[in-house]
Enzyme design. Structure first.
Site, PDB file in Angstrom:
ATOM      1  N   GLU A  65       5.955   0.549  10.111  1.00 20.07           N
ATOM      2  CA  GLU A  65       5.463   0.313   8.561  1.00 20.07           C
ATOM      3  C   GLU A  65       4.006  -0.416   8.497  1.00 20.07           C
ATOM      4  O   GLU A  65       3.194  -0.157   7.941  1.00 20.07           O
ATOM      5  CB  GLU A  65       6.500  -0.753   7.855  1.00 20.07           C
ATOM      6  CG  GLU A  65       5.972  -0.968   6.333  1.00 20.07           C
ATOM      7  CD  GLU A  65       6.906  -1.974   5.924  1.00 20.07           C
ATOM      8  OE1 GLU A  65       6.374  -2.653   4.764  1.00 20.07           O
ATOM      9  OE2 GLU A  65       7.992  -2.493   6.526  1.00 20.07           O
ATOM     10  N   ASP A  69       0.806   1.417   7.418  1.00 25.33           N
ATOM     11  CA  ASP A  69      -0.041   0.614   6.176  1.00 25.33           C
ATOM     12  C   ASP A  69      -1.459   0.827   6.394  1.00 25.33           C
ATOM     13  O   ASP A  69      -2.412   1.085   5.744  1.00 25.33           O
ATOM     14  CB  ASP A  69       0.390  -0.720   6.019  1.00 25.33           C
ATOM     15  CG  ASP A  69      -0.260  -1.494   4.870  1.00 25.33           C
ATOM     16  OD1 ASP A  69      -0.390  -1.235   3.791  1.00 25.33           O
ATOM     17  OD2 ASP A  69      -1.167  -2.452   5.398  1.00 25.33           O
ATOM     18  N   ASN A 134       8.527   1.540   2.078  1.00 25.29           N
ATOM     19  CA  ASN A 134       8.477   1.115   3.323  1.00 25.29           C
ATOM     20  C   ASN A 134       8.565   2.192   4.468  1.00 25.29           C
ATOM     21  O   ASN A 134       8.134   2.329   5.603  1.00 25.29           O
ATOM     22  CB  ASN A 134       9.304  -0.316   3.699  1.00 25.29           C
ATOM     23  CG  ASN A 134       9.299  -1.495   3.060  1.00 25.29           C
ATOM     24  OD1 ASN A 134       8.105  -1.684   2.418  1.00 25.29           O
ATOM     25  ND2 ASN A 134      10.210  -2.323   2.862  1.00 25.29           N
ATOM     26  N   GLU A 137       5.334   4.522   4.652  1.00 24.79           N
ATOM     27  CA  GLU A 137       4.493   3.811   5.572  1.00 24.79           C
ATOM     28  C   GLU A 137       4.925   3.972   6.848  1.00 24.79           C
ATOM     29  O   GLU A 137       4.054   4.364   7.893  1.00 24.79           O
ATOM     30  CB  GLU A 137       4.124   2.237   5.221  1.00 24.79           C
ATOM     31  CG  GLU A 137       3.401   2.360   3.844  1.00 24.79           C
ATOM     32  CD  GLU A 137       3.222   0.914   3.648  1.00 24.79           C
ATOM     33  OE1 GLU A 137       2.083   0.505   2.969  1.00 24.79           O
ATOM     34  OE2 GLU A 137       4.108  -0.011   3.759  1.00 24.79           O
TER      35      GLU A 137
END
Length: 254
Positions: A65, A69, A134, A137
Site C-alpha cells: 500500500e 501510494d 488500501n 493502492e
C-alpha cells in the site's frame, strides 16, 4: 489454430498444478481486472493479505500500500502534467487531490470488488472503512513490482483509473471546507468553525459545528466526529453562500 488451442489449454492446466487453489483464484480474478496475465503471484498474495493478530510478523498489504501510494501519485502527476499543459501548480495539485483522496480510492476499490479477493479467513468487517482504498493502492504496488513502471502506468490508465473517469472529477468538490477557505481568502473575509460536543437523549456523543462568516453564523451541522461535522456544516454554508455569490456555479460533490 486447433494446435494453438490445445497448447494453451495444456499450459493452463500445467500452471494450475503449480499453484495452490487460493493462488489460482487470485490469478484468474486479477487477469479479469487487469487484462493481463500476472507473472509473480507472490506480490498479489501479499497485496491481499491482512494482519493476523497472532502472527504479527506475517506479510500483509501495508508495505505494498505504501509503495502503491507513491507509484499512483507519480502516474497521476505525470498524466495531469501532460493533459493540462497550461494549468498552474494549484490546479494540478487540486486535481491530483481529487483523484487520490481516500474517498475516491475507496470507491474505486469497491467498484473492483477488491475485498472479495481477500482470504476467506479474513473478517472484512474488522478491517476498517478504508480497506477498499488500501487494497487498491496495494494492488498498484504489486503491479509495479510485477511489471515495472511503464506497464503499470498503462494498466492504471487503461483499466483501473481511465482518463474519462479522471475528467469526471474535474468539476466535483472533494472538500467544501477547503473550497470555502480559498473563497474567503480571495474575498478577504474571515471564516471560522466553532465545534463542540453534545450529548444526545440516548447518551450518544455527537459534534455540532457552527460556521461563522465574519460575525454572522451562517450554517451548522451535527455528525459523529469533529471532522465530519465541520465538513457537513461547510457544505451547507457553501450552498447558502453560492446562492448569493455564485461561487462555483452548480458543482457536484463526491
Amino acid at each position: 489454430m486447433e494446435l494453438q488451442k490445445y497448447f494453451s489449454k495444456f499450459l493452463l492446466k500445467q500452471r494450475k498444478k503449480t499453484l495452490t487453489e487460493r493462488d489460482y483464484f487470485l490469478s484468474i480474478e486479477l487477469q479479469k481486472i487487469l487484462g493481463i496475465e500476472i507473472q509473480n503471484i507472490s506480490f498479489y498474495r501479499e497485496a491481499f493479505a491482512v494482519k493476523n493478530s497472532s502472527k504479527n510478523h506475517d506479510s500483509n498489504y501495508e508495505r505494498l500500500e505504501f509503495l502503491g501510494d507513491s507509484v499512483l501519485g507519480t502516474i497521476i502527476s505525470c498524466h495531469l502534467f501532460h493533459t493540462y499543459p497550461k494549468a498552474n501548480e494549484g490546479y494540478l495539485t487540486q486535481m491530483k487531490s481529487k483523484i487520490v483522496n481516500r474517498k475516491n480510492l475507496n470507491k474505486l476499490g469497491d467498484q473492483l470488488k477488491l475485498t472479495e479477493l481477500l482470504s476467506k479467513s479474513n473478517v472484512i468487517t474488522s478491517l476498517g472503512e478504508n480497506i477498499s482504498g488500501n487494497l487498491f493502492e496495494a494492488l498498484i504496488g504489486a503491479i509495479y513490482l510485477d511489471f515495472q513502471y511503464e506497464t503499470c502506468k498503462r494498466i492504471v490508465l487503461e483499466k483501473l483509473l481511465t482518463p474519462s473517469e479522471i475528467n469526471k472529477l474535474e468539476h466535483k468538490i472533494v472538500s467544501y471546507k477547503s473550497l470555502l477557505l480559498e473563497w474567503s481568502q480571495k474575498k478577504k473575509l474571515n471564516i471560522k468553525y466553532d465545534t463542540c460536543e453534545e450529548i444526545q437523549v440516548n447518551k450518544s456523543v455527537v459534534f455540532r459545528c457552527h460556521v461563522w462568516l465574519e460575525n454572522e453564523k451562517i450554517a451548522n451541522a451535527t455528525e459523529t466526529s469533529k471532522k465530519k461535522a465541520e465538513e457537513k456544516s461547510a457544505q451547507r454554508a457553501f450552498y447558502i453562500l453560492n446562492k448569493k455569490e455564485n461561487i462555483l456555479g452548480s458543482p457536484k460533490s463526491l
